[in-house]
Design a protein around this motif. Structure first.
Motif, PDB file in Angstrom:
ATOM      1  N   GLY A  71       0.772  -1.303   0.011  1.00 10.37           N
ATOM      2  CA  GLY A  71      -0.070  -0.111   0.148  1.00 10.37           C
ATOM      3  C   GLY A  71       0.871   1.389  -0.036  1.00 10.37           C
ATOM      4  N   VAL A  72       2.041   1.141  -0.209  1.00  4.99           N
ATOM      5  CA  VAL A  72       2.956   2.299  -0.112  1.00  4.99           C
ATOM      6  C   VAL A  72       2.781   3.122  -1.550  1.00  4.99           C
ATOM      7  CG1 VAL A  72       5.154   3.466  -0.083  1.00  4.99           C
ATOM      8  CG2 VAL A  72       4.651   1.357   1.296  1.00  4.99           C
ATOM      9  N   TYR A  73       2.558   2.232  -2.471  1.00  4.68           N
ATOM     10  CA  TYR A  73       2.412   2.955  -4.204  1.00  4.68           C
ATOM     11  C   TYR A  73       0.881   2.615  -4.420  1.00  4.68           C
ATOM     12  CZ  TYR A  73       7.435   3.704  -4.488  1.00  4.68           C
ATOM     13  OH  TYR A  73       8.830   4.211  -4.563  1.00  4.68           O
ATOM     14  N   HIS A  74       0.411   3.158  -5.352  1.00  4.24           N
ATOM     15  CA  HIS A  74      -0.971   2.851  -5.808  1.00  4.24           C
ATOM     16  C   HIS A  74      -0.715   2.213  -7.195  1.00  4.24           C
ATOM     17  CE1 HIS A  74      -3.123   4.846  -2.716  1.00  4.24           C
ATOM     18  NE2 HIS A  74      -1.883   5.660  -2.597  1.00  4.24           N
ATOM     19  N   LYS A  75      -1.401   0.993  -7.466  1.00  5.81           N
ATOM     20  CA  LYS A  75      -1.162   0.468  -8.891  1.00  5.81           C
ATOM     21  C   LYS A  75      -1.878   1.303 -10.172  1.00  5.81           C
ATOM     22  CE  LYS A  75      -4.757  -2.862  -8.116  1.00  5.81           C
ATOM     23  NZ  LYS A  75      -5.212  -2.188  -7.106  1.00  5.81           N
ATOM     24  N   ASP A  76      -1.370   1.249 -11.301  1.00  9.00           N
ATOM     25  CA  ASP A  76      -2.218   1.938 -12.186  1.00  9.00           C
ATOM     26  C   ASP A  76      -3.217   1.094 -12.828  1.00  9.00           C
ATOM     27  OD1 ASP A  76      -0.607   4.116 -11.952  1.00  9.00           O
ATOM     28  OD2 ASP A  76       0.941   3.557 -13.267  1.00  9.00           O
ATOM     29  N   ALA A  77      -2.937  -0.271 -12.918  1.00 13.21           N
ATOM     30  CA  ALA A  77      -3.714  -1.115 -13.593  1.00 13.21           C
ATOM     31  C   ALA A  77      -3.559  -2.336 -12.572  1.00 13.21           C
ATOM     32  CB  ALA A  77      -3.776  -1.350 -15.031  1.00 13.21           C
ATOM     33  N   GLY A  78      -4.411  -3.481 -12.865  1.00 13.27           N
ATOM     34  CA  GLY A  78      -4.229  -4.843 -12.302  1.00 13.27           C
ATOM     35  C   GLY A  78      -5.138  -4.995 -11.085  1.00 13.27           C
ATOM     36  N   GLN A  79      -5.032  -6.190 -10.512  1.00 14.26           N
ATOM     37  CA  GLN A  79      -6.055  -6.397  -9.500  1.00 14.26           C
ATOM     38  C   GLN A  79      -5.177  -7.159  -8.321  1.00 14.26           C
ATOM     39  OE1 GLN A  79      -8.930  -5.003  -8.866  1.00 14.26           O
ATOM     40  NE2 GLN A  79      -8.483  -6.017  -6.862  1.00 14.26           N
TER      41      GLN A  79
END
Lengths: 521, 337, 349
Positions: A71-79
């Motif tokens: 949870g430090v970065y937010h993903k752009d796509a995917g699950q």
């Protein structure tokens, strides 16, 4: 949030329930930083009670992937799926609530508190405002027993070994009922015996069903503990191997990919009249008898994993550290133990961490270059000739293309590449006879790197010796005339330039003999 | 695995040993050292220093330093005399004195945590400020020169009177009680644990979810409040508040903490260390003066003590580190073999 | 980029001159006596002690240390000089021997500080605070707690009070420059020269800016740090001698509280207490401002010299807070820049 945490602690400590099946799944994770994509549809899967190793060269995307999971970065796509249910993790607190805990290289323990106090720091059990040490101790003991660890809850962390500290860190994670523990190069500061301790802890966790993602650079550890291995390269997951499939050749090939190597353009000649000899050099536990000979005109590359004693070797040669045994000879004469004498005899060192060890951030380019050349710019009484100093600095700025071309520029405000040029230029302008480089291109962009390599070549053409330590395999293989690979405090294999490949060097650094190299132990 | 001695506990034992040795020495050499009168004087002086040192120990255990305690004593003392002059009773003054001192501490804490100045610069400067504040409020005659001004309130003065006919002052009792309470707070509550944590490793503490700024501010408030309390008792005993009140007290308080075993830089020591250190320094002062030693000898000894104590800490840390490395190497060898 | 550096330089000077002007004009209006020649000479004479001490302590601050013992060292030097000179009845030779003894003692104290701070790794403020206590005791031991007078008209008198330049202005008022001002100017020039024109000065800045980096270019941190503390104590000795000379006796209370004033002067003069940054001109500017404020306090009736302590604390706090705010702002800017660079590097990969 804190209330929620406390509530979770009030449940009797049982640790994660032994569960079967898939714990975490990442599907098609994309991530870019301001337009630059660093993760390309990364897939990753792990089960309960599994140790899943994650390998890849620096910049392969391992840590980005880990940081998305925590949870430090937010993903752009995917699950992301936990227990096969789709979840969104938008900050570290949510990750913890999902039972994900991370143990970083730099531990977050407080040395003066006891084991128990550290485990419960920030989430103490309390009654009437008083901390209930007895209840905390009981629970800590329960945890210690359950995972069969060798720890005393009342020992001060300060007196524990690094491996024991890591156990405390693991317990801290378990006390919040973590079911997935991510370990980021946990053995980088451990001795072999201590690592063994840690592996036993990991096995015990595994038996109880905890899943572990184990990020590492060391192949031997992967053999030792991993059930599966996922290799990443350039932001992509190259593949996942089961325990049976893991072998050094496959793994290194997966990590390095297709190797391109530029061919030699000039025949290099070495000067036998100018030699640096190191004989049976020892330094504490880190160097266990290192010997080599470097000839004039040679760029000697030293490979090996971080913490294998490479930096200490350089410092011993330079005179900044006192070796516990062995000899260092330049043309048959012993090298001085004083840095300033060595500098005046033509030595130079570009240290590993330029911000902490390299330059004075408050001063100008001019002063930072001239600081190593007081013998040139000042007279015997120590009076500095301003004009000589200025010319000296301007010559370095001109010759080594330091930008901006302003000798009054404060070094702290420059780009990493130019800062490195300042430190390198400080020595090159002196035309050193022995130049020692420790990770010379960390944080330096590609264009400047090529320039630095050119300057290094130029220097060796005048007959000087360059000794270069690098973790960048590409650089090591491209630039060095000869590569010595360190493993466990000694030189393990030697590679002549023609035979050196990144994969072979990587294998040797992990303690696996190769066909290409000449074994030294 | 036995609990190992750290430099703080060793120093505490050394201090206890020194206190006992001094008691024995002085009582042998002087018949009236153990007299009720002398002991009550000794404990009054020790309490004045000890109260300040106990408050300061909280800041120091948390890794900070408070050089403004002397200034807080000065300003609070003078303000308290003014408060009693406007007709407040001694007990009201006592409470307001604690609050005033705490407010000064809050100011320090605010500057350190919100404006991000270092503890050293902040409290050095605010110490000047508080001393100056004391001068601003000091009693002056018509020509502007300082003058002595006696406290009139009887309840206020009673705070500085002996409790028993033979001596023994309230301040000593308060000191002992508060030192015990502070010990409990430091070892048995979240606040205390967090203070140790931030003094030991601020970054790790923060990563574990400790609100570092809050704990630091509370530390400064405690330090200020204890100094304020000491100021009330001292003014009551001296029946006036002079502008030299609290002069160099910050130095003595640091000396008391450090000698008793609070490690500079934080993480080790507690109120008991400060208690023992203050008792030892007061005893030394009392005994040396009794034997006609001049004050300068006392100064020189106090100054040297602080250096010896801190040099001990830094050397101890070095030696124990080396020993630990060696031990680990040995245990590692037995494991591998 | 060049303009940027130029403007920041002029910025500092513009700021300093502006502050001095504001203070002077404000004082000139509210207190007519302030802007008289006599008073200005008075101020310069007043700041000579602060100025010398500030220049000396600058060395300690530049390597990232502090010297809180200078007030007591000043008192000690006066006492030593007088006691030694008294042996020979304050003859010129014995006065010189006394002065030499005082300065040597100061330098030895400085080396002792350096040893404790660097070798034993004790924070400088604790060391110097503790030694100042020891020194206070030592002074009392030497002088027996009473003041030591010197013979008027002896060499001791000359240190501060000899008139070097003396003429009568057209207005009929005398204009005098005394020895103390000359010593101050000479000392400041020497310090400036050492800091900006010698390798020793270069090494001092290098140690303060980055101690590890300094070691890697062959600088002996211990030796140079000791020298810096010795200069600080030595300067305190010279200041103490002037102080002794101008008050016409030596006493243990002389110079008390000077460390606070000098520290204020340095902080106001823009010297970074973390080390590595600061100039002699900044220290002198700070001493000038402190001298003016002290002068104001003595001139204006309703203010007492004692209020100085109050202002001292207030000014240090305000200046420090402003500089911290400015620094965080510039660091934020730098952080943004670093982020851009990191992104560019990420693109390269």
């Amino acid at each position: 949030m804190s209330k929620e945490k406390r509530k979770s602690l009030d449940i009797k400590v049982e640790g994660p329930m032994k569960e079967e099946g898939v714990l975490l799944t990442c599907k098609g994770i994309d991530k870019s930083f301001s337009g630059v994509q660093v993760l390309f549809g990364a897939d990753f899967e792990m089960n309960y009670g599994e140790v899943h190793a994650l390998m890849g060269e620096n910049g392969a995307g391992k840590s980005t992937l880990i940081k998305i999971v925590t949870g430090v970065y937010h993903k752009d796509a995917g699950q992301l799926y936990i227990d096969e249910e789709s979840v969104e993790i938008s900050n570290p607190i949510e990750a913890r609530a999902h039972g994900i805990a991370v143990i970083y290289q730099e531990l977050s323990l407080v040395p003066d508190l006891t084991v128990m106090e550290n485990i419960y720091l920030g989430q103490e059990l309390k009654k009437y405002g008083f901390v209930e040490k007895n209840r905390m101790r009981e629970r800590t003991l329960d945890l210690i027993k359950k995972y069969e660890l060798d720890l005393n809850p009342d020992a001060t962390v300060e007196v524990l070994s690094m491996a024991q500290r890591q156990m405390v860190e693991v317990l801290k994670a378990l006390s919040t009922n973590a079911k997935l523990i991510i370990m980021d190069e946990p053995t980088s500061s451990l001795s072999a015996a201590e690592s063994e301790h840690l592996f036993r802890t990991i096995e015990s966790l595994k038996k109880k069903g905890t899943g572990i993602i184990y990020v590492t650079h060391r192949l031997e550890e992967v053999y030792r503990i991993a059930d599966r291995l996922t290799v990443m390269r350039n932001g992509e997951v190259v593949g996942t191997l089961t325990k049976a499939e893991i072998n050094p050749r496959t793994v290194t090939t997966m990590m390095i990919g297709h190797e391109i190597k530029t061919e030699y353009d000039v025949q290099r000649t070495f000067n036998d009249d100018f030699v640096l000899e190191v004989k049976d050099l020892r330094y504490g536990d880190l160097l266990k008898g290192v010997s080599f000979t470097a000839k004039g005109g040679e760029i000697l590359g030293i490979g090996g994993l971080v913490g294998s004693g490479r930096t200490e070797l350089l410092h011993c040669i330079y005179g900044a550290k006192k070796p516990s045994g062995g000899r260092i000879l330049l043309n048959g004469k012993p090298v001085s133990r004083s840095v300033i004498k060595n500098i005046n005899n033509g030595f130079g060192l570009v240290p590993e961490d330029r911000r902490r060890e390299g330059f004075n951030p408050l001063q100008t380019v001019e002063k930072n270059i001239a600081i190593a050349s007081h013998d040139v710019i000042a007279n015997a009484l120590g009076l500095v000739y301003a004009k000589k100093e200025r010319d000296w600095a301007e010559k370095a700025i001109e010759d080594y293309d330091i930008r901006p071309k302003n000798r009054k520029m404060i070094v702290d405000n420059m780009s990493g590449g130019n800062q490195q040029k300042v430190i390198l230029g400080r020595w090159l302008i002196r035309e050193p006879r022995v130049l020692i480089l420790d990770e010379p291109t960390v944080g330096v962009d590609v264009g400047v790197r090529a320039e630095l390599y050119r300057f290094m070549r130029q220097l060796t053409e005048s007959g000087s010796i360059i000794i270069m330590v690098s973790s960048d395999l590409f650089e090591l293989v491209q630039v060095s005339d000869r590569i010595l690979v360190m493993h466990d405090g000694v030189f393990f294999e030697e590679f002549p330039r023609e035979k050196a490949t990144q994969a072979a060097v990587l294998m040797a650094a992990s303690g696996e003999h190769t066909e290409e190299g000449v074994p030294l132990v | 695995m036995k609990k190992k001695l750290n430099s703080s506990t060793i120093r505490r034992f050394i201090t206890i040993g020194l206190v006992i040795a001094l008691t024995a020495l002085f009582s042998l050499l002087s018949s009236n050292f153990l007299s009720m009168y002398n002991l009550s004087e000794l404990f009054r002086n020790a309490a004045y220093l000890g109260l300040i040192a106990c408050g300061l120990s909280v800041v120091m255990v948390g890794g900070g330093i408070d050089l403004s305690v002397g200034g807080i004593v000065c300003a609070t003392g003078i303000i308290c005399v003014h408060l009693s002059d406007i007709g407040l009773s001694g007990y009201m003054v006592l409470i307001l004195g604690i609050i005033t001192g705490g407010a000064f501490g809050l100011l320090n804490g605010f500057i350190v945590t919100k404006l991000k100045l270092t503890e050293f610069v902040t409290t050095l400067a605010s110490g000047f400020l508080f001393f100056g504040l004391g001068l601003v409020f000091a009693y002056r005659d018509d020509h502007g020169t300082l003058m002595a001004h006696s406290i009139k309130s009887n309840t206020y003065l009673s705070l500085g009177q002996p409790l028993l006919p033979g001596g023994f002052y309230l301040i000593s009792l308060v000191w002992v009680v508060l030192a015990i309470i502070l010990w409990v707070v430091m070892h048995k509550t979240e606040l205390g644990l967090y203070t140790f944590a931030i003094g030991s490793d601020e970054k790790s503490a923060r990563m574990s979810g400790v609100n570092v700024a809050k704990i630091k501010v509370i530390g400064f408030i405690m330090s200020g409040a204890f100094s304020g309390l000491a100021a009330v008792f001292v003014t009551a005993y001296e029946r006036t508040a002079s502008t030299s009140l609290g002069n160099m007290r910050e130095f003595l308080a640091i000396a008391a903490c450090v000698v008793g075993g609070v490690v500079l830089g934080g993480g080790k020591g507690d109120a008991v260390s400060a208690f023992l250190g203050a008792l030892f320094l007061a005893m030394l002062d009392n005994g040396l003066r009794k034997f006609g030693m001049d004050s300068y000898v006392v100064y020189m000894i106090q100054g040297s003590l602080i250096l010896v104590a801190i040099a001990f800490d830094s050397q101890f840390a070095k030696i124990s580190y080396r020993r630990r490395v060696k031990e680990q190497r040995l245990s590692a060898q037995t494991l591998t073999s | 980029m060049k303009e940027k550096i130029l403007s920041s330089l002029t910025g500092v000077w513009a700021f300093r001159v502006l502050i001095l002007l504001i203070v002077c004009v404000f004082m000139g209006i509210s207190e007519p006596r302030f802007l008289t020649i006599g008073n200005i000479v008075n101020i310069i004479s007043y700041i000579s002690v602060y100025g010398i001490m500030a220049c000396g302590m600058l060395f300690a601050v530049l390597i990232g240390g502090l010297d809180l013992s200078i007030g007591r060292v000043a008192a000690l030097s006066g006492t030593i000089a007088c006691i030694v000179a008294r042996v020979g009845g304050f003859s010129a030779t014995w006065c010189l021997i006394g002065i030499a003894c005082a300065i040597v003692a100061g330098i030895l104290i400085g080396y002792f500080h350096g040893f404790l701070i660097v070798k034993l790794a004790i924070p400088s403020f604790v060391v110097t605070l503790a030694t100042s206590y020891v020194i206070y005791g030592a002074i009392t031991l030497l002088s027996g707690g009473s003041r030591v007078d010197f013979v008027r008209g002896s060499l001791m008198d000359t240190i501060s009070n000899a008139r070097i330049v003396e003429f009568t202005l057209s207005s009929g008022k005398p204009f005098v420059i005394q020895m103390n001002v000359v010593i101050f100017i000479v000392f400041a020039v020497i310090c400036w020269y050492v800091l900006s024109k010698t390798t020793f000065g270069r090494r001092i800045y290098a140690i303060g800016g980055n101690t590890t980096a300094a070691q890697f270019v062959g600088i002996n941190v211990f030796r140079n740090s000791c020298a810096a503390y010795a200069i600080s104590s030595g300067a305190a000795c010279i200041g103490g001698l002037i102080l002794m000379s101008s008050t016409s006796y030596a006493a243990q209370t002389l110079g008390a509280g000077y460390e606070g004033m000098v520290l204020m002067a340095l902080i106001v003069g823009g010297i970074n207490l973390a080390g590595g940054k600061g100039t002699i001109s900044g220290a002198i500017f700070g001493a000038l401002l402190v001298g003016i404020i002290a002068n104001i306090c003595t001139l204006v009736d309703f203010l007492n010299l004692e209020y100085l302590k109050f202002f001292q604390g207030l000014i240090i706090l305000i200046v420090c807070i402003i500089s911290v705010i400015l620094e965080t702002r510039s660091r934020r800017g730098k952080g943004r820049k670093a982020k851009q660079i990191a992104e560019m590097q990420a693109q390269d990969e």
